[in-house]
Design a protein around this motif. Structure first.
Motif, PDB file in Angstrom:
ATOM      1  N   PRO A 113      24.634  30.260  29.078  1.00  8.01           N
ATOM      2  CA  PRO A 113      23.988  30.852  27.904  1.00  8.01           C
ATOM      3  C   PRO A 113      24.023  29.963  26.663  1.00  8.01           C
ATOM      4  O   PRO A 113      23.052  29.912  25.909  1.00  8.01           O
ATOM      5  CB  PRO A 113      24.768  32.145  27.658  1.00  8.01           C
ATOM      6  N   GLY A 114      25.117  29.252  26.457  1.00  8.12           N
ATOM      7  CA  GLY A 114      25.203  28.366  25.297  1.00  8.12           C
ATOM      8  C   GLY A 114      24.228  27.203  25.399  1.00  8.12           C
ATOM      9  O   GLY A 114      23.565  26.844  24.421  1.00  8.12           O
ATOM     10  N   GLU A 115      24.124  26.613  26.580  1.00  8.08           N
ATOM     11  CA  GLU A 115      23.178  25.517  26.787  1.00  8.08           C
ATOM     12  C   GLU A 115      21.736  26.009  26.637  1.00  8.08           C
ATOM     13  O   GLU A 115      20.899  25.317  26.055  1.00  8.08           O
ATOM     14  CB  GLU A 115      23.371  24.904  28.174  1.00  8.08           C
ATOM     15  N   TYR A 116      21.462  27.205  27.132  1.00 13.79           N
ATOM     16  CA  TYR A 116      20.120  27.784  27.035  1.00 13.79           C
ATOM     17  C   TYR A 116      19.751  27.993  25.564  1.00 13.79           C
ATOM     18  O   TYR A 116      18.642  27.664  25.138  1.00 13.79           O
ATOM     19  CB  TYR A 116      20.070  29.099  27.819  1.00 13.79           C
ATOM     20  N   GLN A 117      20.698  28.519  24.787  1.00 17.16           N
ATOM     21  CA  GLN A 117      20.469  28.727  23.360  1.00 17.16           C
ATOM     22  C   GLN A 117      20.233  27.392  22.652  1.00 17.16           C
ATOM     23  O   GLN A 117      19.334  27.261  21.829  1.00 17.16           O
ATOM     24  CB  GLN A 117      21.658  29.459  22.729  1.00 17.16           C
ATOM     25  N   ASP A 118      21.050  26.381  22.977  1.00 14.50           N
ATOM     26  CA  ASP A 118      20.882  25.059  22.376  1.00 14.50           C
ATOM     27  C   ASP A 118      19.517  24.467  22.724  1.00 14.50           C
ATOM     28  O   ASP A 118      18.880  23.834  21.877  1.00 14.50           O
ATOM     29  CB  ASP A 118      21.984  24.101  22.839  1.00 14.50           C
ATOM     30  N   LEU A 119      19.067  24.680  23.959  1.00 19.46           N
ATOM     31  CA  LEU A 119      17.752  24.188  24.381  1.00 19.46           C
ATOM     32  C   LEU A 119      16.659  24.848  23.555  1.00 19.46           C
ATOM     33  O   LEU A 119      15.739  24.180  23.079  1.00 19.46           O
ATOM     34  CB  LEU A 119      17.527  24.449  25.877  1.00 19.46           C
ATOM     35  N   PHE A 120      16.755  26.151  23.355  1.00 17.86           N
ATOM     36  CA  PHE A 120      15.739  26.854  22.573  1.00 17.86           C
ATOM     37  C   PHE A 120      15.710  26.343  21.131  1.00 17.86           C
ATOM     38  O   PHE A 120      14.644  26.112  20.566  1.00 17.86           O
ATOM     39  CB  PHE A 120      15.953  28.366  22.608  1.00 17.86           C
ATOM     40  N   VAL A 121      16.876  26.132  20.539  1.00 17.76           N
ATOM     41  CA  VAL A 121      16.942  25.610  19.172  1.00 17.76           C
ATOM     42  C   VAL A 121      16.281  24.230  19.116  1.00 17.76           C
ATOM     43  O   VAL A 121      15.504  23.933  18.201  1.00 17.76           O
ATOM     44  CB  VAL A 121      18.399  25.562  18.668  1.00 17.76           C
ATOM     45  N   PHE A 122      16.554  23.392  20.111  1.00 16.86           N
ATOM     46  CA  PHE A 122      15.948  22.065  20.189  1.00 16.86           C
ATOM     47  C   PHE A 122      14.419  22.173  20.250  1.00 16.86           C
ATOM     48  O   PHE A 122      13.710  21.478  19.520  1.00 16.86           O
ATOM     49  CB  PHE A 122      16.488  21.313  21.417  1.00 16.86           C
ATOM     50  N   ILE A 123      13.909  23.051  21.109  1.00 19.63           N
ATOM     51  CA  ILE A 123      12.460  23.226  21.277  1.00 19.63           C
ATOM     52  C   ILE A 123      11.833  23.784  20.000  1.00 19.63           C
ATOM     53  O   ILE A 123      10.750  23.366  19.588  1.00 19.63           O
ATOM     54  CB  ILE A 123      12.140  24.126  22.497  1.00 19.63           C
ATOM     55  N   GLN A 124      12.511  24.729  19.362  1.00 22.77           N
ATOM     56  CA  GLN A 124      12.006  25.278  18.105  1.00 22.77           C
ATOM     57  C   GLN A 124      11.813  24.169  17.078  1.00 22.77           C
ATOM     58  O   GLN A 124      10.759  24.066  16.455  1.00 22.77           O
ATOM     59  CB  GLN A 124      12.994  26.292  17.524  1.00 22.77           C
ATOM     60  N   LYS A 125      12.842  23.364  16.885  1.00 21.16           N
ATOM     61  CA  LYS A 125      12.775  22.298  15.884  1.00 21.16           C
ATOM     62  C   LYS A 125      11.698  21.278  16.246  1.00 21.16           C
ATOM     63  O   LYS A 125      10.939  20.834  15.385  1.00 21.16           O
ATOM     64  CB  LYS A 125      14.137  21.630  15.727  1.00 21.16           C
ATOM     65  N   TYR A 126      11.622  20.926  17.511  1.00 15.46           N
ATOM     66  CA  TYR A 126      10.618  19.957  17.963  1.00 15.46           C
ATOM     67  C   TYR A 126       9.201  20.473  17.709  1.00 15.46           C
ATOM     68  O   TYR A 126       8.297  19.712  17.387  1.00 15.46           O
ATOM     69  CB  TYR A 126      10.831  19.643  19.447  1.00 15.46           C
ATOM     70  N   ASN A 127       8.998  21.773  17.832  1.00 13.49           N
ATOM     71  CA  ASN A 127       7.681  22.373  17.640  1.00 13.49           C
ATOM     72  C   ASN A 127       7.437  22.829  16.196  1.00 13.49           C
ATOM     73  O   ASN A 127       6.501  23.586  15.935  1.00 13.49           O
ATOM     74  CB  ASN A 127       7.470  23.526  18.621  1.00 13.49           C
ATOM     75  N   GLY A 128       8.272  22.372  15.280  1.00 15.10           N
ATOM     76  CA  GLY A 128       8.000  22.611  13.868  1.00 15.10           C
ATOM     77  C   GLY A 128       8.655  23.828  13.250  1.00 15.10           C
ATOM     78  O   GLY A 128       8.450  24.107  12.072  1.00 15.10           O
ATOM     79  N   PHE A 129       9.418  24.577  14.022  1.00 14.16           N
ATOM     80  CA  PHE A 129      10.149  25.704  13.463  1.00 14.16           C
ATOM     81  C   PHE A 129      11.470  25.150  12.934  1.00 14.16           C
ATOM     82  O   PHE A 129      12.458  25.095  13.655  1.00 14.16           O
ATOM     83  CB  PHE A 129      10.417  26.779  14.524  1.00 14.16           C
ATOM     84  N   ASP A 130      11.467  24.718  11.679  1.00 16.36           N
ATOM     85  CA  ASP A 130      12.615  24.007  11.124  1.00 16.36           C
ATOM     86  C   ASP A 130      13.811  24.897  10.816  1.00 16.36           C
ATOM     87  O   ASP A 130      14.930  24.423  10.732  1.00 16.36           O
ATOM     88  CB  ASP A 130      12.219  23.244   9.862  1.00 16.36           C
ATOM     89  N   THR A 131      13.572  26.182  10.614  1.00 16.22           N
ATOM     90  CA  THR A 131      14.688  27.080  10.325  1.00 16.22           C
ATOM     91  C   THR A 131      14.715  28.194  11.350  1.00 16.22           C
ATOM     92  O   THR A 131      13.681  28.658  11.808  1.00 16.22           O
ATOM     93  CB  THR A 131      14.570  27.709   8.920  1.00 16.22           C
TER      94      THR A 131
END
Length: 142
Positions: A113-131
């Motif tokens: 679950p922690g890795e999955y959450q970190d992956l989502f945060v990474f994808i969000q930032k990469y796709n322009g969701f900075d916060t």
């Protein structure tokens, strides 16, 4: 300002990025495998969001509905749409994990679950969701 500056030929293309989302899949040297991710367009994001949105009846108001997004489904579909390598649509890979959908395969490959959450945060930032949503809530409180 020149209209020419807005022409498609002048638009920067966001390059694919590499990220190792899990420590449970390793290369021959024992290092976590890097996956390749691509940018998701605004149109693709809208389609994903719409596919995860449902009408929910408002309690006490017969015939009245509000829109609700299934956040977990949205996260899984957004990350799966971003993933280039591994190919989450590959039937052989899906069969090896006993799943039939890319987002289900994603959860099997990144089952911490922690890795999955970190992956989502990474994808969000990469796709322009900075916060993150949590950051926006905190900012609104102040």
């Amino acid at each position: 300002m020149s209209l020419q500056l807005f022409m498609k030929k002048n638009k920067k293309v966001k390059e694919n990025v590499f990220y190792a989302p899990t420590k449970s899949l390793l290369d021959e040297n024992g290092l976590p495998l890097n996956w390749e991710f691509r940018h998701v367009s605004t149109k693709e994001d809208e389609d994903i969001r719409e596919s995860c949105t449902m009408d929910v009846q408002i309690t006490g108001k017969p015939g009245a509905y509000r829109k609700k997004i299934d956040t977990n489904a949205y996260i899984a579909k957004l990350v799966a749409a971003s993933c280039v390598v591994p190919n989450l649509n590959n039937a052989e890979l899906q069969d090896s994990y006993g799943v039939k959908k890319p987002e289900d395969l994603l959860k099997e490959l990144v089952d911490d679950p922690g890795e999955y959450q970190d992956l989502f945060v990474f994808i969000q930032k990469y796709n322009g969701f900075d916060t993150s949503m949590e950051e926006e809530v905190e900012e609104a409180k102040n």
